[in-house]
Design a protein around this motif. Structure first.
Motif, PDB file in Angstrom:
ATOM      1  N   VAL A   2       0.846  -1.184   0.000  1.00 44.01           N
ATOM      2  CA  VAL A   2       0.000   0.000   0.000  1.00 44.01           C
ATOM      3  C   VAL A   2       0.882   1.234   0.000  1.00 44.01           C
ATOM      4  CG1 VAL A   2      -1.713   1.322   1.287  1.00 44.01           C
ATOM      5  CG2 VAL A   2      -1.876  -1.174   1.195  1.00 44.01           C
ATOM      6  N   GLU A   3       0.555   2.170  -0.847  1.00 42.46           N
ATOM      7  CA  GLU A   3       1.268   3.445  -0.868  1.00 42.46           C
ATOM      8  C   GLU A   3       0.327   4.520  -0.368  1.00 42.46           C
ATOM      9  OE1 GLU A   3       2.420   4.870  -4.710  1.00 42.46           O
ATOM     10  OE2 GLU A   3       3.917   6.248  -3.897  1.00 42.46           O
ATOM     11  N   LEU A  20      -5.908  18.893   4.416  1.00 39.47           N
ATOM     12  CA  LEU A  20      -4.976  17.841   4.035  1.00 39.47           C
ATOM     13  C   LEU A  20      -5.756  16.732   3.360  1.00 39.47           C
ATOM     14  CD1 LEU A  20      -2.974  17.572   7.383  1.00 39.47           C
ATOM     15  CD2 LEU A  20      -2.232  18.713   5.291  1.00 39.47           C
ATOM     16  N   SER A  21      -5.109  16.067   2.421  1.00 39.94           N
ATOM     17  CA  SER A  21      -5.732  14.959   1.729  1.00 39.94           C
ATOM     18  C   SER A  21      -4.784  13.777   1.698  1.00 39.94           C
ATOM     19  CB  SER A  21      -6.104  15.375   0.307  1.00 39.94           C
ATOM     20  OG  SER A  21      -6.789  14.350  -0.359  1.00 39.94           O
ATOM     21  N   CYS A  22      -5.364  12.581   1.703  1.00 42.26           N
ATOM     22  CA  CYS A  22      -4.555  11.362   1.767  1.00 42.26           C
ATOM     23  C   CYS A  22      -5.188  10.308   0.868  1.00 42.26           C
ATOM     24  CB  CYS A  22      -4.508  10.880   3.214  1.00 42.26           C
ATOM     25  SG  CYS A  22      -3.760   9.271   3.457  1.00 42.26           S
ATOM     26  N   THR A  23      -4.360   9.643   0.088  1.00 42.30           N
ATOM     27  CA  THR A  23      -4.831   8.554  -0.756  1.00 42.30           C
ATOM     28  C   THR A  23      -4.001   7.313  -0.469  1.00 42.30           C
ATOM     29  OG1 THR A  23      -5.447  10.090  -2.507  1.00 42.30           O
ATOM     30  CG2 THR A  23      -5.217   7.785  -3.108  1.00 42.30           C
ATOM     31  N   ALA A  24      -4.693   6.225  -0.195  1.00 48.20           N
ATOM     32  CA  ALA A  24      -4.012   4.952   0.024  1.00 48.20           C
ATOM     33  C   ALA A  24      -4.310   4.062  -1.168  1.00 48.20           C
ATOM     34  CB  ALA A  24      -4.486   4.302   1.321  1.00 48.20           C
ATOM     35  N   SER A  25      -3.318   3.749  -1.937  1.00 44.12           N
ATOM     36  CA  SER A  25      -3.521   2.969  -3.154  1.00 44.12           C
ATOM     37  C   SER A  25      -2.857   1.608  -3.042  1.00 44.12           C
ATOM     38  CB  SER A  25      -2.957   3.716  -4.359  1.00 44.12           C
ATOM     39  OG  SER A  25      -1.564   3.918  -4.192  1.00 44.12           O
ATOM     40  N   TYR A  32     -10.137  -0.950   6.107  1.00 45.25           N
ATOM     41  CA  TYR A  32      -9.120  -0.017   6.539  1.00 45.25           C
ATOM     42  C   TYR A  32      -9.641   1.012   7.518  1.00 45.25           C
ATOM     43  CZ  TYR A  32      -5.308  -1.252   3.397  1.00 45.25           C
ATOM     44  OH  TYR A  32      -4.268  -1.886   2.784  1.00 45.25           O
ATOM     45  N   THR A  33      -8.739   1.438   8.371  1.00 43.63           N
ATOM     46  CA  THR A  33      -8.928   2.656   9.140  1.00 43.63           C
ATOM     47  C   THR A  33      -7.799   3.592   8.733  1.00 43.63           C
ATOM     48  OG1 THR A  33      -9.954   1.557  11.024  1.00 43.63           O
ATOM     49  CG2 THR A  33      -8.949   3.693  11.422  1.00 43.63           C
ATOM     50  N   ASN A  74     -15.441   8.163  -1.014  1.00 39.68           N
ATOM     51  CA  ASN A  74     -15.353   6.793  -1.515  1.00 39.68           C
ATOM     52  C   ASN A  74     -15.053   6.735  -3.009  1.00 39.68           C
ATOM     53  OD1 ASN A  74     -16.039   6.180   1.072  1.00 39.68           O
ATOM     54  ND2 ASN A  74     -17.889   5.033   0.568  1.00 39.68           N
ATOM     55  N   THR A  75     -15.569   7.696  -3.755  1.00 38.83           N
ATOM     56  CA  THR A  75     -15.371   7.659  -5.211  1.00 38.83           C
ATOM     57  C   THR A  75     -13.921   7.937  -5.579  1.00 38.83           C
ATOM     58  OG1 THR A  75     -15.979   9.974  -5.430  1.00 38.83           O
ATOM     59  CG2 THR A  75     -17.738   8.344  -5.628  1.00 38.83           C
ATOM     60  N   LYS A  76     -13.270   8.774  -4.793  1.00 43.55           N
ATOM     61  CA  LYS A  76     -11.883   9.122  -5.095  1.00 43.55           C
ATOM     62  C   LYS A  76     -10.891   8.292  -4.292  1.00 43.55           C
ATOM     63  CE  LYS A  76     -12.904  13.949  -6.237  1.00 43.55           C
ATOM     64  NZ  LYS A  76     -12.621  15.369  -5.907  1.00 43.55           N
ATOM     65  N   GLY A  77     -11.388   7.600  -3.275  1.00 42.19           N
ATOM     66  CA  GLY A  77     -10.497   6.826  -2.422  1.00 42.19           C
ATOM     67  C   GLY A  77      -9.594   7.698  -1.576  1.00 42.19           C
ATOM     68  N   THR A  78     -10.099   8.854  -1.154  1.00 37.27           N
ATOM     69  CA  THR A  78      -9.278   9.775  -0.381  1.00 37.27           C
ATOM     70  C   THR A  78      -9.879  10.019   1.003  1.00 37.27           C
ATOM     71  OG1 THR A  78     -10.422  11.698  -1.280  1.00 37.27           O
ATOM     72  CG2 THR A  78      -8.442  10.958  -2.434  1.00 37.27           C
ATOM     73  N   VAL A  79      -9.029  10.388   1.923  1.00 36.41           N
ATOM     74  CA  VAL A  79      -9.427  10.836   3.249  1.00 36.41           C
ATOM     75  C   VAL A  79      -8.929  12.265   3.414  1.00 36.41           C
ATOM     76  CG1 VAL A  79      -9.056  10.540   5.719  1.00 36.41           C
ATOM     77  CG2 VAL A  79      -9.466   8.546   4.271  1.00 36.41           C
ATOM     78  N   ASN A  80      -9.807  13.127   3.860  1.00 35.61           N
ATOM     79  CA  ASN A  80      -9.477  14.535   4.004  1.00 35.61           C
ATOM     80  C   ASN A  80      -9.517  14.953   5.469  1.00 35.61           C
ATOM     81  OD1 ASN A  80      -9.428  15.040   1.083  1.00 35.61           O
ATOM     82  ND2 ASN A  80     -11.623  14.642   1.225  1.00 35.61           N
ATOM     83  N   LEU A  81      -8.666  15.898   5.808  1.00 38.05           N
ATOM     84  CA  LEU A  81      -8.689  16.505   7.137  1.00 38.05           C
ATOM     85  C   LEU A  81      -8.848  18.004   6.942  1.00 38.05           C
ATOM     86  CD1 LEU A  81      -8.425  15.921  10.201  1.00 38.05           C
ATOM     87  CD2 LEU A  81      -6.019  16.581   9.979  1.00 38.05           C
TER      88      LEU A  81
END
Length: 124
Positions: A2-3, A20-25, A32-33, A74-81
Motif C-alpha cells: 500500500v502506498e 490535508l488529503s490522503c490517498t491509500a492505493s 481499513y482505518t 469513496n469515489t476518489k479513495g481519499t481521506v481529508n482533514l
C-alpha cells in the motif's frame, strides 16, 4: 503493498483554515482505518483523528474536536482533514497512516502504512 500519498497543508494565520488529503492505493479499502497523526518540533508524534472506511465512524483527539473534521470520499479513495480555527500549537508535520483493521487505534504501532508527512504552520 500500500502506498500512502498526502497533499495539502502549508501556512495559515491563527484562526485560519487548511486542508490535508490522503490517498491509500494498492489495496482495497474495505477493512481499513485511516488516521492523521502530527509531530511538533521536539515532541512525540500524536494521534489527531481517524476514520473507518466502512461506516465512516470518526474519532478525534480532544484538542482538535470541533475544529478539525476528518472525512472520506469513496469515489476518489481519499481521506481529508479539514482544519479550522487553527492555533499556533497546531503547527507540526502531519502524517497520514492506514491500518488493515476496521477498528481505530491511537498509537503509531497500530498503523501499517504511512505517508511522507506534510508541514502545517500556523502563525500567531
Amino acid at each position: 503493498q500500500v502506498e500512502v500519498v498526502q497533499s495539502g497543508g502549508g501556512l495559515a494565520h491563527t484562526g485560519g483554515s487548511l486542508s490535508l488529503s490522503c490517498t491509500a492505493s494498492g489495496r482495497a479499502h474495505s477493512n481499513y482505518t485511516v488516521a492523521w497523526f502530527r509531530q511538533a518540533p521536539e515532541k512525540e508524534r500524536e494521534f489527531v483523528a481517524a476514520i473507518s472506511w466502512v461506516g465512516g465512524s470518526t474519532y478525534y483527539t480532544y484538542s482538535v474536536r470541533g475544529r478539525f473534521t476528518i472525512s472520506r470520499d469513496n469515489t476518489k479513495g481519499t481521506v481529508n482533514l479539514q482544519m479550522s480555527s487553527l492555533k499556533p500549537e497546531d503547527t507540526a508535520i502531519y502524517y497520514c497512516a492506514a491500518r488493515e483493521s476496521p477498528a481505530y487505534g491511537r498509537t503509531q504501532a497500530q498503523y501499517d502504512y504511512w505517508g511522507q508527512g506534510t508541514q502545517v504552520t500556523v502563525s500567531s
